[in-house]
Design an enzyme around this catalytic site. Structure first.
Site, PDB file in Angstrom:
ATOM      1  N   GLU A 263       0.844  -1.196   0.000  1.00  0.00           N
ATOM      2  CA  GLU A 263       0.000   0.000   0.000  1.00  0.00           C
ATOM      3  C   GLU A 263       0.876   1.241   0.000  1.00  0.00           C
ATOM      4  O   GLU A 263       1.938   1.238   0.634  1.00  0.00           O
ATOM      5  CB  GLU A 263      -0.928  -0.006   1.217  1.00  0.00           C
ATOM      6  CG  GLU A 263      -1.954  -1.132   1.196  1.00  0.00           C
ATOM      7  CD  GLU A 263      -2.950  -1.066   2.365  1.00  0.00           C
ATOM      8  OE1 GLU A 263      -2.858  -0.097   3.164  1.00  0.00           O
ATOM      9  OE2 GLU A 263      -3.792  -1.953   2.477  1.00  0.00           O
ATOM     10  N   HIS A 281      -8.322   1.058   1.641  1.00  0.00           N
ATOM     11  CA  HIS A 281      -8.101   0.995   3.091  1.00  0.00           C
ATOM     12  C   HIS A 281      -9.024   1.967   3.832  1.00  0.00           C
ATOM     13  O   HIS A 281      -8.588   2.857   4.570  1.00  0.00           O
ATOM     14  CB  HIS A 281      -6.637   1.270   3.442  1.00  0.00           C
ATOM     15  CG  HIS A 281      -6.209   0.612   4.719  1.00  0.00           C
ATOM     16  ND1 HIS A 281      -4.965   0.059   4.904  1.00  0.00           N
ATOM     17  CD2 HIS A 281      -6.868   0.393   5.893  1.00  0.00           C
ATOM     18  CE1 HIS A 281      -4.868  -0.451   6.119  1.00  0.00           C
ATOM     19  NE2 HIS A 281      -6.019  -0.260   6.728  1.00  0.00           N
TER      20      HIS A 281
END
Length: 530
Positions: A263, A281
């Site tokens: 990420e 997220h």
């Protein structure tokens, strides 16, 4: 002079007001955290730093923070804080571990519904002026079996919500007791059985060595055909390449992911596959959750700066400053005792019994108990701290009991920890010597005197000749240097144990070589945060 706090990330204005109402001077500069040079320049002025994820409290920033006493993270993740550097400088690091639980659980349920009915794809199609009613045939959740991997704080909320949707819920969690499973109304299964039976699977575990790729290519092959997988917990729990292949083959009918192995996720094997729902997220991204964690961190930081009270600290026990001076070594000891038992125990824990003898019985037993539980729970959840550990134990139905007694032996005080499971009881005792160093003094009722090291090896065997030679020779052959060597036995030719303090982790070939001798019933490498 009033303490002064810097808020360097976007926090709720209500948090600013809490600081002001409590008599704490506050500077609200929500974009300052992105400017590391400016932060480095001003951080020395402040007693407290309130942050979210944008501010990076690096070793360099902390080194310049000459007056800083506390860093408060509004949220649970503290990857952006150098905790060892903060600890060395005497700065407390706090977080708000439970403020996002409901929001994250609700996101998992939302993702499950979205993938069940292909809502994102149907939405895009309809916006494009198509009317593809027959293309988007979904499935109901009612009467479907939901497999929950991890039945802790967030997992138990998901279980409750899924039961409200009339789903049949099964769970895999090595630390879920039968009593707790009964209490929350789930059927407890081993992982393979859960994989084979579940129509939907959702994960709510931290990323550890034990959980990394828990849905590996091998385990994905064991899944029931047509299953749908939801991950709003941590990236890295699923082999994304293997899952993409299973989606393409039709073995897996759909997936919904909020977290990814890397990420920010600008690319992934899961992107652009049919019936895969992805979000960036967003598990904690609701107005209520952001408000909750902001208010909580402001209250905690104010309490500490004004009264010295410590809550949700990741690097300090919840004790007063006066207690900390005396209790520090004992807190470290109880953490080591718990950590030993936690690493040795693979089955669900029913009860934790802690005996405090002599000097130890006169201390803050709540802090010592919390340190013990945190040590035990660290194996399952590395993020566990002294504040969250008792809550997690209660959620899992683990009964914790403590006993105090006057000095009963040669030591001025000691602590004995016993863990009870369905299969056995396991105990270990320790004390703190005059030099302030924790020592293990008894394991399984066998007296020893062992210094605690970062890397250790524990073995059990029948008391026969050749044990010392086998241990020494095998370690030498594998280039492992032994710093300390402790033996103990119940009686001549009875049960015996050995505890080696070594300079580096014991490699797998050394473990295999010891097991191949046939001399040992158990060979277990251990690690401790010393």
């Amino acid at each position: 002079m009033a303490p002064k706090v810097l808020i360097s990330d976007k926090l709720s204005p209500a948090a600013v007001q809490i600081f002001k109402d409590r008599g704490v001077e506050v500077d609200f500069e929500p974009d300052l955290g992105k400017d590391k040079d400016r932060l480095l320049e001003v951080i020395g002025q402040y007693d407290g730093l309130a942050i979210r994820s944008a501010t990076k409290a690096t070793e360099k920033i902390i080194a310049a923070a000459d007056n800083l006493k506390v860093i408060g993270r509004a949220g649970i993740g503290v990857d952006n804080v150098d905790i060892p550097a903060a600890s060395k400088k005497g700065i407390i690091v706090m977080n708000t571990p439970f403020g996002n639980s409901i929001t994250t659980a609700e996101h998992a349920i939302s993702m499950m519904m979205a993938v069940a009915r292909q809502i994102p794809e149907a939405n895009a199609s309809t916006h494009a002026g198509k009317w593809e009613k027959s293309r988007f045939m979904g499935v109901e959740l009612t009467n479907k079996t939901l497999g929950v991997i991890g039945a802790g704080n967030i997992g138990s909320i998901v279980i409750d919500r899924a039961q409200g949707l009339k789903m049949k819920v099964v769970a895999y969690d090595p630390f879920l007791s039968e009593e707790r499973a009964l209490e929350i109304g789930v059927e407890k299964l081993e992982l393979d059985e859960l994989l084979a039976r579940s129509d939907f699977i959702t994960m709510h575990v931290p990323l550890t060595d034990q959980t990394r790729n828990i849905l590996s290519a091998e385990n994905i092959a064991k899944l029931k055909k047509g299953v749908r997988i939801v991950n709003c917990a941590r990236g890295g729990l699923v082999d994304e390449e293997a899952l993409a292949e299973a989606l393409k083959s039709g073995h897996v009918a759909g997936a919904a992911f909020d977290v990814f192995a890397v990420e920010p996720a600008t690319e992934s094997p899961l992107f652009n596959l049919p019936n895969v729902v992805v979000t960036p997220h967003l598990g904690a991204a609701t107005t209520e959750a952001q408000e909750n964690v902001a208010l909580q961190v402001a209250e905690q930081m104010s309490d500490y700066l004004l009264t010295g009270a410590v809550q949700n600290a990741l690097n300090m026990p919840s004790v007063t400053a006066e207690e900390a001076k005396v209790m520090g070594p004992w807190i470290k000891l109880t953490g080591h005792l718990g950590n030993f038992i936690g690493q040795m125990t693979d089955e669900p824990i029913k009860a934790i019994n802690i005996l405090f003898d002599g000097e130890a019985s006169e201390m803050n037993l709540k802090a010592l108990t919390a340190a013990t539980i945190a040590g035990i729970m660290t194996k399952a959840n590395p993020d566990t701290n002294m504040v969250s550990a008792p809550v997690i134990a209660k959620e899992r139905g683990i009964k914790v009991s403590t006993t105090k007694q006057d000095q009963s032996g040669a030591f001025e005080g000691y602590v004995k920890v016993t863990v009870v499971t369905e299969k056995r009881e396991r105990s270990i005792a320790g004390t703190v010597f005059s030099d302030g160093k924790p020592r293990f003094i008894q394991i399984k009722g066998i007296n020893i005197d062992a210094e605690v090291g970062a890397h250790m090896l524990y073995t059990t065997n029948e008391d026969v000749p050749g044990i010392i030679g086998a241990l020494g020779t095998t370690m030498g052959q594998n280039d492992v240097n032994i710093a300390n060597f402790t033996l103990g036995r119940s009686a001549a030719h009875g049960e015996a144990i050995a505890l080696l303090y070594v300079d580096e982790p014991v490699p797998a070939p050394a473990i295999a070589a010891l097991e191949a001798t046939g001399l040992f019933q158990q060979v277990k490498p251990l690690t401790f945060n010393v």
